[in-house]
Enzyme design. Structure first.
Site, short mmCIF file in Angstrom:
data_model
loop_
_atom_site.label_atom_id
_atom_site.label_comp_id
_atom_site.label_asym_id
_atom_site.label_seq_id
_atom_site.Cartn_x
_atom_site.Cartn_y
_atom_site.Cartn_z
CG HIS A 63 -0.41 0.32 2.51
ND1 HIS A 63 -0.14 -0.65 3.47
CD2 HIS A 63 -0.04 1.50 3.09
CE1 HIS A 63 0.34 -0.07 4.55
NE2 HIS A 63 0.42 1.23 4.35
CG ASP A 93 -0.21 -3.96 2.75
OD1 ASP A 93 0.34 -3.42 1.78
OD2 ASP A 93 -0.73 -3.32 3.68
CB SER A 170 3.18 1.61 6.26
OG SER A 170 2.00 1.86 6.98
#
Length: 212
Positions: A63, A93, A170
């Site tokens: 992402h 992901d 992330s």
């Protein structure tokens, strides 16, 4: 997309007997932790990545780079490289990108992280997260193992931690006390689904054992 060598491998290693201090963990893993910037027109997606190999293979979250028209990474020493897509799995992901210079030549001699066995974790083990919101180590513990979390209709089996995570974390490393990357930070729980109450100190990481 990057030209890749099909023989490339990275390995998870057994943990050493000696546990590291927070400062030693930071010194070991911070050089292999990179800023990932995916440019999207007038906007950009910013996240973190971990160097897998000395010739520039880097793992991050899908992402972070999804929808980007171009991508670059910045190392802790200030070096900046263009990054080309190797591949990604939206459901898990995870994405792999490859650092290269402006002429498309692969990077060389980058500080790769050491990866450990996430299956060896126990609830209560201390872990650390390094990422770009603060740029320093953030200490927490493993609060659950093999936690099934629904993410946009996909069930992911993740490590639950109370290490402080923010959006820019992330794709960054979750690190054990031996200085080994044992997870890729993927999300923080910002709001529970039953109320409007904010949720603090609840984050999740993709285990290295399932992403290798």
């Amino acid at each position: 997309r990057a030209d890749i060598d099909p023989s490339v491998r990275f390995y998870c290693q057994d943990a050493a007997e000696e546990k590291l201090t927070i400062q030693q963990v930071y010194a070991a893993v911070n050089p292999a932790t990179v800023l990932v910037v995916a440019e999207m027109g007038e906007k950009a997606s910013i996240g973190t990545g971990v160097i897998l190999t000395e010739d520039g293979y880097i793992i991050t979250n899908a992402h972070v780079i999804a929808g980007g028209t171009s991508c670059y990474v910045a190392l802790a020493d200030g070096s900046i490289f263009d990054a080309a897509l190797v591949g990604y799995d939206a459901e898990q992901d995870l994405a792999v990108i490859k650092a290269q210079d402006t002429d498309g030549r692969a990077a060389q001699g980058l500080p790769a992280a050491e990866f450990g066995d996430s299956d060896a974790l126990s609830v209560g083990d201390p872990v650390y997260a390094i990422g770009n919101p603060l740029g320093v180590e953030l200490r927490g513990i493993v609060s659950a193992i093999n936690r099934d979390v629904d993410v946009d209709g996909v069930t992911m089996t993740l490590i639950q931690t109370n290490a402080a995570l923010n959006n820019g974390n992330s794709g960054g490393p979750l690190i054990n006390r031996y200085g080994q990357v044992i997870g890729i930070n993927v999300m923080k729980m910002g709001m529970d689904r039953w109320s409007t109450a904010s949720v603090e100190g609840l984050g999740f990481a993709i285990p290295i054992a399932s992403s290798a």
